[in-house]
Structure formats: C-alpha cells, structure tokens
Design a protein around this motif. Structure first.
Motif, PDB file in Angstrom:
ATOM      1  N   ILE A   1      52.304  22.458  27.631  1.00  0.00           N
ATOM      2  CA  ILE A   1      52.188  23.732  28.359  1.00  0.00           C
ATOM      3  C   ILE A   1      50.721  24.147  28.488  1.00  0.00           C
ATOM      4  O   ILE A   1      50.277  24.597  29.543  1.00  0.00           O
ATOM      5  N   VAL A   2      49.935  23.946  27.426  1.00  0.00           N
ATOM      6  CA  VAL A   2      48.497  24.290  27.470  1.00  0.00           C
ATOM      7  C   VAL A   2      47.795  23.501  28.574  1.00  0.00           C
ATOM      8  O   VAL A   2      47.001  24.048  29.353  1.00  0.00           O
ATOM      9  N   VAL A   3      48.116  22.211  28.675  1.00  0.00           N
ATOM     10  CA  VAL A   3      47.500  21.340  29.676  1.00  0.00           C
ATOM     11  C   VAL A   3      47.823  21.827  31.097  1.00  0.00           C
ATOM     12  O   VAL A   3      46.961  21.903  31.969  1.00  0.00           O
ATOM     13  N   VAL A   4      49.102  22.190  31.330  1.00  0.00           N
ATOM     14  CA  VAL A   4      49.504  22.660  32.667  1.00  0.00           C
ATOM     15  C   VAL A   4      48.823  23.986  32.998  1.00  0.00           C
ATOM     16  O   VAL A   4      48.281  24.169  34.090  1.00  0.00           O
ATOM     17  N   LEU A   5      48.836  24.916  32.047  1.00  0.00           N
ATOM     18  CA  LEU A   5      48.208  26.222  32.305  1.00  0.00           C
ATOM     19  C   LEU A   5      46.708  26.067  32.550  1.00  0.00           C
ATOM     20  O   LEU A   5      46.128  26.755  33.393  1.00  0.00           O
ATOM     21  N   ASN A   6      46.090  25.129  31.829  1.00  0.00           N
ATOM     22  CA  ASN A   6      44.660  24.864  32.026  1.00  0.00           C
ATOM     23  C   ASN A   6      44.407  24.388  33.460  1.00  0.00           C
ATOM     24  O   ASN A   6      43.480  24.826  34.130  1.00  0.00           O
ATOM     25  N   ALA A   7      45.296  23.497  33.937  1.00  0.00           N
ATOM     26  CA  ALA A   7      45.149  22.973  35.309  1.00  0.00           C
ATOM     27  C   ALA A   7      45.344  24.075  36.341  1.00  0.00           C
ATOM     28  O   ALA A   7      44.670  24.110  37.373  1.00  0.00           O
ATOM     29  N   LEU A   8      46.254  25.009  36.049  1.00  0.00           N
ATOM     30  CA  LEU A   8      46.544  26.080  37.017  1.00  0.00           C
ATOM     31  C   LEU A   8      45.366  27.036  37.205  1.00  0.00           C
ATOM     32  O   LEU A   8      45.312  27.769  38.186  1.00  0.00           O
ATOM     33  N   ARG A   9      44.407  26.980  36.272  1.00  0.00           N
ATOM     34  CA  ARG A   9      43.209  27.833  36.434  1.00  0.00           C
ATOM     35  C   ARG A   9      42.479  27.509  37.736  1.00  0.00           C
ATOM     36  O   ARG A   9      41.790  28.338  38.304  1.00  0.00           O
ATOM     37  N   LEU A  10      42.646  26.274  38.202  1.00  0.00           N
ATOM     38  CA  LEU A  10      41.985  25.863  39.448  1.00  0.00           C
ATOM     39  C   LEU A  10      42.456  26.681  40.647  1.00  0.00           C
ATOM     40  O   LEU A  10      41.722  26.868  41.604  1.00  0.00           O
ATOM     41  N   LEU A  11      43.722  27.141  40.605  1.00  0.00           N
ATOM     42  CA  LEU A  11      44.254  27.919  41.735  1.00  0.00           C
ATOM     43  C   LEU A  11      43.474  29.213  41.933  1.00  0.00           C
ATOM     44  O   LEU A  11      43.421  29.764  43.026  1.00  0.00           O
ATOM     45  N   ALA A  12      42.873  29.703  40.845  1.00  0.00           N
ATOM     46  CA  ALA A  12      42.119  30.965  40.934  1.00  0.00           C
ATOM     47  C   ALA A  12      40.622  30.710  41.055  1.00  0.00           C
ATOM     48  O   ALA A  12      39.818  31.627  40.924  1.00  0.00           O
ATOM     49  N   PHE A  13      40.219  29.456  41.304  1.00  0.00           N
ATOM     50  CA  PHE A  13      38.793  29.104  41.345  1.00  0.00           C
ATOM     51  C   PHE A  13      38.041  29.904  42.398  1.00  0.00           C
ATOM     52  O   PHE A  13      38.476  30.042  43.526  1.00  0.00           O
TER      53      PHE A  13
END
Length: 662
Positions: A643-655
């Motif tokens: 879950i940490v890995v996925v949430l970390n990747a989703l940070r890109l959506l707010a770049f």
C-alpha cells in the motif's frame, strides 16, 4: 507469481456492490475474524462455535484470492494469490485459524485498497475517453439533425452549440468563438478561433488548416454557436488516437520494469525451493515438523514480492496520467524513464525555437522619403504577390505605417523568380528584391552593400528597394525566435540540461544569430535531413543520451535516431503523433521543462519504491526464517509495504512543476 496481475490493479467491478465489492468483502472478513478472536479468548463456547466465524472470515477474505488463483492455475501460472492461499490453508491445518484468517483479511484488504488507489490513476486516463461526445448535430437539408458521431462522414457540416463539446475534428466555417483546448493540448487559456476565409478550399490533411480555424473533437466551445466541416471520422480524430496511444503507453514496460520481471523469474523459484527446504528444518533444529511447516508458511508470506511487482507499473501509470493532463503524451515507461535521465537536447530551428514565419525587423530609409511614404509604396506592390516574404512585408509594413489612407494604385506587377518583384506604383517604377535583381540594371553603391552585409550577418533576409532609378530603402526580415524560447532554455539549464544544440537547414550565420539570442550551447547550420541524423548519432556518442525536439515532419528521421523524440504541436500533426516518443500536444515550447521534471520525479519514485519493496523483504525473510516474526507480523508488513508503494506512486498525480506552474 511474477506478474501479480490482480495486484497489478485490475479492479473487480463484477460484484454485487460494484467496484466497492472487494473492499466490503475484505472488511466483512475482518469483522468475522474479530468475532472469532473474541469468542476464542473471552468465552467458554465449544470450539466448533468459535470455528464458524473463522470459516466465514476465510470465505470472505479468500473469495477473490481463490478466484484469481484458479484463473491463473488454469493458464499454467502460479501467482502470489496461490501462494497466499497455501499459507492460509497451512495455518488452518496447524489449527492457527486466527492467523490464517488474519492473512486472508489483510491480503484482501491490501488488494482492495491498492485497486481503489490505482483506479484513481486509471480514472485520470479514462477521463480522456469521457471527453468523447456521443452525438453531433449534422446538417441535413435546411435542418440540423442529431446523429451518432460514428455516422459522421468527412465533409459533413455540423453545428456546435455554445458551451458544449466539439463532436469532431474539423475546420471552422461559420461563427467566431474561443475554444478551451485544454483536454487535448493542456493549454490553460481558451484559444480564439475564426472561420476559414474561403469555404471552397479542400484540405487533404489536418496540418494544412490554419491554426485559428482548426477545431478538435473533445474540446469545449465558448459562448458562440459555430459550424464546422468534418475533416476526420470519429475513429481517426486526434482525441481518439490520443486515447489509444495513452492506453498502449500503459502496456509498454520501462527498463526498470523489465529488469524487475527478469529478477522475479529467478526469484520466485528460489523462494519456492527455500520454502520446501524450511519444511525440513526440524531435522537440524530441535522443533516439531509442525513448527517447521509454520515457519515455512511465514517465510512464504514474507518473501512474496507483491510490492516489488506493483512498484514500477504504479509509478509509470501515474506519470503517464499526470503528463496527459498537462498536455504531454508520453508513449510508455521507456520514454518516461529516458526523459528523466537526459542531459542534452537537440532542437530543430524553424517552428520549434522560432515562430516559423518571417517578420520585418528593419526598415532603413536611404533617400529622404518619409517612413509612411516609403512603406505605402512597398506594401502596395508586395500586396500583388503571394510569396510568403511578400505577405510578411504587407502584414508588418501596414502595422508600421502611422496613417494609412488606402494604398496607391499598382499596375504591371511582375514577379522575378528568385530575385524579387517590380511594378508601377502611382506611375513610378518600383523594384524590391535581393542584390541579384540589380546586377544588370544599376550599380549598387558600396555603402549600401555594406549595410546589406551587416544585416545579412545577423541572419536576416534583406531586400533593396528602388524608386525609378534611385535606391530608396532596405527591408530586413527574419524568422524571429519564439518569445518563450529564451526563458524555457534557461529553465532547462536550471533543471540540469547541460547541452542544448540547434540543428537547422538554414545557413550558419542565421543559426549563430538565433543561438546567441536565445542562449544555446551550439548551432549547426546547412544540414540536410540525413546530416541531422549523423549529428544526432555523434551527440549520442558524446552524451550517451540525447533528445531531438522538433515538429515531427521533416525531423522524423532525427527523432527516430535519438534516445527520445519529442514533437511539438502534435495535436495538429499525424506524423508528429506517430513518430515521437513524447508529444507536446500544444505548440508550446514552455511545456518541455514540465515534461522533463515530471519524468525525473517518476524516476525518483520508482527508485524509492524498489528500495521500500526489497527492503521489507530483506528484513522480513530472515525474521521469519529465524522465528522472530510470525505469519501475522509478516502479513502486516507485506501488505503495508504494497500500500505504501502504491500511495507513493500516486503522488505523481498531484505533481506540480515549480518552474512552469503546470
């Protein structure tokens, strides 16, 4: 096990609660697990009654895991879901019902949350699909009739109501408006559009339509009703091709992902051998076979590479989705990674670094005529020509005349191929052209030749004007650099691009003049398309990676030979969309720093994800082998890291790029 397919985020939408079914079943599994645990520890019930909530918890938690495992086994694959089921069944055989139920509860909850999170990234991409209108108002006789967009044919006339979505790619023939092109090009400000001047012109391709009259499907019309002529059928529209390319881009794996897949190929059999060996630990260590079996089940959970399998695809998906929102099409994981490692860029000149159209930069008067008088005669004569330079003289000349009371009479206008134009203006013979025009007519004084040479050294196209037999003035034109070129190049320098070169077919003097004005490292002139390719190969050897930025038409060979081909203004050009690895949908150079900064961020996140996923396995595996961690702890860390890995990747959506505010 290598693909972790359902972990790689194909959400289950087939349940009774739609896309929330998986989450609801996982939570139900947790509720029954808790019930069983409380009854087990704080009641006097017979064990058979305590077993019932555990079994129900197993059922809810294992439903999708079992379904997935069966599907995979039928294809001859053993994946993570299958291994988790073995561990859960193993725990039940050892009478560790609570731990088995906990494993299935957390595994199913982890997957459900992972799917919901990744669905967010997919929705960003699917929002492109939703832009596609379903119906259009087509002209039939004197009326406009609503038809399915699939029925539109090239040449049909359609009406677009105010504030509604444009239904097809076409040319504006009636009404002026401003259109929000953000869904296609990422431009934040609506673009003014006006109808084509001649409705009878037949356009064979979208690129031929002037920018101001070009309209894309999926963009949003302003406050005016407009009519457009359909140029592309719905399946060929820019929007549809964009959607297809973004969907294909998700499938294309990045170098890191290919490496991860290769690693998993060897890693998985290694884990299975280790698990089998651990079953025989009781032969060496003083413990029962049951203890060894339990230890092997805990190690199996610890070693499953769920987080590793999802770490790169989640970042690539989020990166591509965020880029598409900013008007950049990145065609897969490889260009996304490569773009982030670039230190050198090569640019085409015309239309990329420059406006792509000549502008009048200098007017030098020679014989005492006033500025207005001189320009009125020049503009009048050039108005009779269709040459691109003549059009620039007319456009900019009119703007420089202070009082324009109509233009003088022109007669006997004659174009002289490759040299210029001559004609009668108010009874006076006027000639406009290069020095060759005057070779046979009159001697050009040395000081005038000197003035012309100075202007030519600055990379300008120079024309000499003669009224009757007297030289009256000099005009200089130049394809001027884009206003955004200099600030964009300095931003690129700030984000670590060391080398920026220009490759052009123009002469070296023009190339040098543009390069020094906007701040390029080097400029190479007089290049034919194949010489551009040679230059790109040479630069790639020197810098290891180089991107070619151009409009994708005459730059296609150079783009194909660079590490990353970047096309500008790709929304209007089929060739650019096809040939480029990265397409800037708007004709805006200033989007480039955003694309590079986003790729760097994506690369950073991929690295972080790999460290997290491999780090957790490296800590957990020894902990379970030596008996310091049980199945429960292994599951918590295993699912937590995913879950940490996925949430970390989703940070890109707010770049957000701090340099370009995109």
């Amino acid at each position: 096990m290598s693909g972790h397919n359902h972990g790689c985020c194909e959400p289950h939408n087939d349940g009774i609660f739609g896309d929330k079914t998986e989450l609801i079943l996982a939570i139900s599994s947790g509720v029954f697990l808790l019930t069983g645990f409380l009854l087990d520890n704080f009641s006097e019930f017979n064990f058979i009654y305590i077993l019932i909530p555990y079994l129900i918890s197993y059922g809810f938690g294992g439903y999708y895991t079992l379904k997935e495992a069966v599907q995979e086994i039928s294809k001859g694959k053993f994946q993570i879901d299958f291994l988790m089921l073995i561990a859960a069944v193993g725990a039940a055989l050892l009478d560790k019902w609570a731990e088995g139920a906990l494993l299935l509860f957390l595994f199913s909850l982890g997957h459900a949350l992972e799917h919901l999170a990744m669905a967010k990234a997919r929705k960003s991409i699917e929002s492109l699909t939703n832009l596609s209108p379903k119906v259009a108002l087509r002209k039939e006789g004197d009326d406009f009739v609503e038809v399915n967009i699939g029925k539109l044919k090239i040449g049909d006339l359609i009406r677009i109501r105010p504030n509604s979505t444009v239904s097809a790619d076409g040319v504006l023939i009636n009404g002026s408006t401003s259109i929000n092109q953000a869904p296609i090009t990422g431009e934040s400000i609506p673009v003014d559009k006006e109808p084509i001047r001649d409705n009878n012109i037949e356009f064979t391709s979208f690129e031929e339509i002037p920018e101001r009259s070009r309209v894309y499907a999926g963009t949003i019309n302003g406050n005016s009703s407009i009519e457009i002529k359909v140029i592309k059928e719905s399946q060929d529209s820019t929007l549809n091709r964009l959607i297809t390319m973004v969907q294909e881009a998700q499938e294309k794996k990045s170098p890191t992902q290919l490496l991860t897949d290769k690693f998993e190929k060897f890693y998985v059999p290694g884990v299975l051998i280790l698990i089998i060996l651990l079953n025989f630990a009781f032969l060496i260590v003083d413990e029962t076979w049951q203890d060894s079996f339990y230890r092997s089940m805990a190690a199996l959970v610890a070693a499953s590479p769920c987080a590793l399998a999802i770490s790169t695809p989640s970042a690539v998906l989020s990166g591509i989705a965020r880029a598409a929102k900013g008007g950049v099409l990145i065609k897969g994981g490889k260009p996304l990674e490569d773009l982030g490692t670039l230190r050198a860029l090569a640019f085409d000149k015309t239309g990329t670094l420059t406006e792509g159209k000549p502008e009048m930069t200098d007017v030098v008067l020679l014989n005492g005529l006033s500025n207005d008088e001189f320009l009125q005669k020049v503009v009048a004569l050039e108005s009779s020509s269709n040459h691109p330079l003549a059009k620039a003289v007319v456009r900019d000349g009119k703007a420089k005349i202070t009082i324009l009371n109509g233009l003088p009479e022109v007669s006997n206008s004659e174009a002289i191929q490759g040299k210029g134009i001559k004609g009668m203006v108010n009874g006076e013979t006027i000639r406009i052209g290069n020095l060759e025009l005057y070779e046979e007519i009159s001697e050009v004084p040395l000081e005038i030749q000197q003035k012309i040479k100075v202007l030519e050294k600055e990379g300008k196209t120079v024309m000499l004007v003669q009224n009757n037999n007297e030289f009256s003035g000099i005009l200089a034109l130049m394809d001027t650099p884009r206003k955004s070129a200099k600030p964009t190049l300095s931003k690129l320098k700030k984000i670590g691009i060391r080398k920026m070169v220009m490759l052009t077919g123009d002469n070296q003097e023009v190339a040098n003049a543009v390069a020094s004005e906007i701040g390029l490292t080097d400029a190479y002139g007089n290049l034919l398309p194949e010489e551009k390719v040679e230059r790109i190969k040479k630069l790639e050897k020197e810098e290891s990676k180089i991107a070619m930025v151009g409009d994708g038409v005459n730059d296609a060979p150079a783009m194909a030979n660079s590490t990353v081909g970047i096309a500008m203004g790709a929304a209007g050009s089929d060739v650019a969309l096809e040939t480029a690895d990265v397409a800037l949908m708007a004709d805006k150079l200033e989007i480039l720093p955003f694309a590079i900064a986003l790729s760097r961020k994506a690369q950073q996140i991929v690295k972080q994800n790999l460290w997290i996923s491999l780090g957790v396995v490296a800590l957990l595996l020894p902990a379970t082998i030596f008996g310091w961690a049980n199945i429960g702890i292994a599951v918590v860390f295993h699912e937590g890291s995913t879950i940490v890995v996925v949430l970390n990747a989703l940070r890109l959506l707010a770049f957000k790029d701090k340099y370009s505010n995109i």
